[in-house]
Design a protein around this motif. Structure first.
Motif, mmCIF file in Angstrom:
data_model
loop_
_atom_site.group_PDB
_atom_site.id
_atom_site.type_symbol
_atom_site.label_atom_id
_atom_site.label_comp_id
_atom_site.label_asym_id
_atom_site.label_seq_id
_atom_site.Cartn_x
_atom_site.Cartn_y
_atom_site.Cartn_z
ATOM 1 N N UNK A 158 -3.233 -69.980 40.669
ATOM 2 C CA UNK A 158 -4.594 -69.926 41.222
ATOM 3 C C UNK A 158 -5.597 -70.699 40.379
ATOM 4 N N UNK A 159 -5.255 -70.936 39.114
ATOM 5 C CA UNK A 159 -6.110 -71.759 38.256
ATOM 6 C C UNK A 159 -5.235 -72.304 37.148
ATOM 7 N N UNK A 200 1.852 -75.652 39.868
ATOM 8 C CA UNK A 200 0.760 -76.541 40.281
ATOM 9 C C UNK A 200 -0.590 -75.897 40.034
ATOM 10 N N UNK A 201 -1.647 -76.699 40.106
ATOM 11 C CA UNK A 201 -3.005 -76.156 39.957
ATOM 12 C C UNK A 201 -3.831 -76.587 41.161
ATOM 13 N N UNK A 202 -4.959 -75.922 41.406
ATOM 14 C CA UNK A 202 -5.763 -76.242 42.589
ATOM 15 C C UNK A 202 -6.308 -77.668 42.573
ATOM 16 N N UNK A 203 -6.326 -78.302 41.405
ATOM 17 C CA UNK A 203 -6.878 -79.653 41.303
ATOM 18 C C UNK A 203 -5.822 -80.731 41.523
ATOM 19 N N UNK A 207 3.086 -83.272 41.255
ATOM 20 C CA UNK A 207 3.063 -81.818 41.411
ATOM 21 C C UNK A 207 3.996 -81.367 42.538
ATOM 22 N N UNK A 208 4.034 -82.138 43.606
ATOM 23 C CA UNK A 208 4.717 -81.763 44.864
ATOM 24 C C UNK A 208 5.774 -82.788 45.208
ATOM 25 N N UNK A 209 7.013 -82.640 44.825
ATOM 26 C CA UNK A 209 7.544 -81.531 44.042
ATOM 27 C C UNK A 209 8.413 -82.085 42.911
ATOM 28 N N UNK A 210 8.379 -83.428 42.760
ATOM 29 C CA UNK A 210 9.278 -84.049 41.790
ATOM 30 C C UNK A 210 8.987 -83.565 40.366
ATOM 31 N N UNK A 211 7.718 -83.428 40.035
ATOM 32 C CA UNK A 211 7.353 -82.964 38.695
ATOM 33 C C UNK A 211 7.946 -81.600 38.410
#
Lengths: 455, 455
Positions: free
Chosen positions: B186-187, B421-424, B120-124
């Motif tokens: 946010x979701x 990205x998502x919160x999970x 998610x952070x940040x390569x994806x």
């Protein structure tokens, strides 16, 4: 009648130091199982020494962990008193090693001090008694008192096995009084009667927050920070006037009498700030630092950890934080009651949004105090004064020796704390040492004392 | 006109995932010099990819540490806008390794999520842009916008070199607007316009007490405990109502308007308590957790240490204690002023008997905020809604992306935060992941957005 005994100690001083070095060279670290063999070696050293000088029955007695050294001498006759002599052969770990100026297990004499782990606590002081026993037996052929020697290997880890043994084998250890040399004097060459010790209790607080470290940007403002919660809990327990702000904490404290405060003021105590390397001392409002260390209870955070501890920054809300707390207690206070008060307070003030767990320290001890004018104490004071050529002072101390409380509680016998350490000894710290003055005059004191109580 | 581009992305999904896996397999950990070669490898991966799809000028540009990947595409023509696309190829360290359920550098898909450090952070998110560039160029032969690609390797260590480069090479990086995909929604599947980010500052407090660890029995009651002193300092900085009790801290805070509070309340935000694994949330009195995380400043202790941290008990007064603190700031606040207020407060409340040292964090950033109704933002919201088939919500977030502040301050260009990205996702934590839904719909969003702003 002590002349030839003292002469023997003087003549053979180099030999005694050599044997003491042998003893100190053994890294008898009880807390670390890597040193199990060295623990046996240290116990064997004492057994062999005792047997060589005439304690024929000396032996290692097994426990659930490190052996106890036990030996009896009954040659003083039925009319002479029997003394239980206690000491310990285990030592604290030496780390951080890089702060030692010489190897902790290669004793070295510098500027009149013997540097080694255990030099003062307690191998050095145990050895002085062995040397005095030898001096009596090699010159006069007998000791003035009957002796039960009990040297344990678990003092630095709580003496748990000794506690059970003392309870289960009461006949073996019963005596007219006990002598323990595992303490110190208020200043070098200042003979000191230590007539009170503090009790002890402790607990560990763990504050659990999120189940994993959180990004402080995404969750900061919504989730309670466990370190901050722990800081609030801790700061609610002692204020900046060094007063312990836990309900009921002082309820059972036996107040300091004006007589005691006078005795404490008269004792030439160390310069706390200088030896600790701080710019000023602190103490409970209304009490001097000397009164507080000797006669008022204390509360210390011994360690704290939580979250990121490496270099630089890591922007997290950590998942937990932990603090280790111990208290030193005074006469009147019951360790279990105090522990419960602390626990109740912690749960009461714990903020919302975190879970707080209290783990109680299992080993605790009541404080110990003996009347300063007990005849056995008076005789100790006289022996000290004669050897050190100075007036003896009377003090209480902030340390705890659990075995003292147990011997008193189980056997009800008087206990004489015949200690020779000095405030500069750095017990439990790097560069532990013991002054050779204490070694020489301490042995002289012991000689006078055995003669005095034996007759 | 997006149809064939979207079809290309669908048809080649397996291929794109394979290439993304290759990218994620490189442990490009910028903070640890052991991974220097992997940092080069990750940069090379992007350069090669860009060259293959038509960014002929793509290259690694050296910095004082890890290289910057830079490439230009000018095929959209003079009338099309030029966008500066920023991302980063470096990742956080993966430890503690034992908490990962799969190897952080062997990507694995489980339950519709891609697990890997950097997913998610940040390569994806960077890779999604590369794939969209490819899809346009392989189908339509051109992109709707001109692009300056800037992918750095030092975001996780403060972007210090990029800051200098952005200042020194203003012509190279100037553009009509910037797009950054290094944030979240946010979701899951909730399109989200992020119109504000927090600023950042920090410092480290060290409380020095005695020059060595002291025996708590001998010195307890005379010497200030550094951990307790630190607890008093920390607890004086934020109260249990999550209000920062440092004089002047809130003076320059731009208040939340009722319009913003309504937008924040409308956003279907995550269940903070559930995803953090706590029984309840907390927030500044008068604000909801959502308002606090999005629009009010925060103060977090990120780490603390001092004294004994091993098993069991060590009865010491420790020689020092340290806490690491960071704050997230909102529009109006100046990081340097806030840092000074914190420092002044700490020195003011520091108890006697200890020395307190404050080390200020060098890198800090102001908060960022763009008008939610800027045309470029509106178009982003439309692209999101079309791809995710849901109304877009508008929020601010608690994280900080220093480069956002710099690009705004140096270039004055609008910045669009196009995050998926998502919160999970567990950024910076074990088991970082990214939903494949975000991967698919995110690329679709980007396709719509380029088409929308290009025409």
């Amino acid at each position: 009648m002590s002349e030839q005994v003292l002469q023997y100690l003087k003549t053979n001083r180099a030999y005694f130091l050599k044997r003491l070095f042998e003893f100190l060279e053994i890294p008898s670290i009880s807390t670390d199982s890597n040193y199990k063999k060295d623990m046996e070696k240290a116990a064997d050293f004492i057994v062999t020494y005792l047997q060589e000088i005439g304690f024929g029955s000396a032996e290692k007695q097994p426990t659930n962990n490190h052996p106890l050294v036990y030996g009896e001498y009954n040659g003083a006759g039925k009319d002479a008193p029997t003394v239980l002599f206690y000491g310990h052969y285990d030592v604290q770990p030496a780390d951080p090693m890089e702060l030692w100026h010489s190897n902790p297990f290669q004793p070295e004499i510098r500027d009149g001090r013997l540097y080694a782990r255990g030099a003062s606590d307690d191998k050095g002081q145990v050895f002085m008694h062995l040397a005095v026993f030898e001096a009596f037996l090699k010159t006069e052929g007998k000791l003035p008192v009957n002796v039960k020697v009990c040297i344990e290997g678990e003092e630095e880890i709580g003496s748990e096995n000794l506690y059970n043994i003392l309870q289960e084998h009461q006949e073996q250890f019963s005596a007219d009084f006990a002598v323990i040399s595992d303490s110190g004097m208020v200043a070098k060459n200042q003979p000191t009667i230590l007539y009170g010790l503090k009790g002890f209790t402790g607990l560990e607080i763990t504050v659990k927050g999120p189940d994993h470290d959180l990004h402080s940007g995404m969750y900061g403002g919504a989730i309670r920070n466990p370190i901050m919660a722990l800081s609030h809990i801790l700061s609610s327990m002692k204020n900046e006037e060094e007063f312990i702000t836990v309900d009921g904490f002082y309820d059972d404290v036996e107040p300091l009498s004006s007589k005691e405060r006078k005795m404490m003021a008269a004792a030439p105590t160390e310069d706390f700030a200088k030896s600790a390397g701080v710019n000023q001392t602190v103490s409970e409002k209304g009490y001097t630092p000397v009164e507080h260390t000797m006669g008022r209870p204390t509360f210390e955070v011994n360690g704290i950890f939580g979250g990121y501890q490496g270099e630089g920054t890591k922007t997290i809300i950590p998942s937990s934080a932990t603090a280790k707390i111990t208290c030193r207690l005074v006469p009147g206070q019951d360790p279990e009651i105090v522990q419960k008060l602390l626990e109740d307070h912690i749960y009461k003030v714990a903020p919302s949004g975190v879970e707080v767990h209290v783990e109680k320290e299992k080993l605790s001890a009541k404080a110990y105090k003996v009347e300063p004018d007990h005849p056995l104490i008076k005789k100790a004071a006289e022996a000290y004064s004669k050897a050190f050529q100075a007036e003896t002072v009377y003090v209480r101390m902030g340390g705890s020796i659990p075995v003292v409380e147990w011997v008193e509680a189980i056997y009800g016998m008087p206990i004489v704390l015949l200690g020779f350490g000095t405030p500069e000894d750095r017990l439990h710290s790097p560069n532990e040492s013991f002054p050779l003055d204490s070694f020489d005059k301490g042995m002289e004191t012991i000689v006078y004392y055995w003669n005095s109580v034996g007759n």
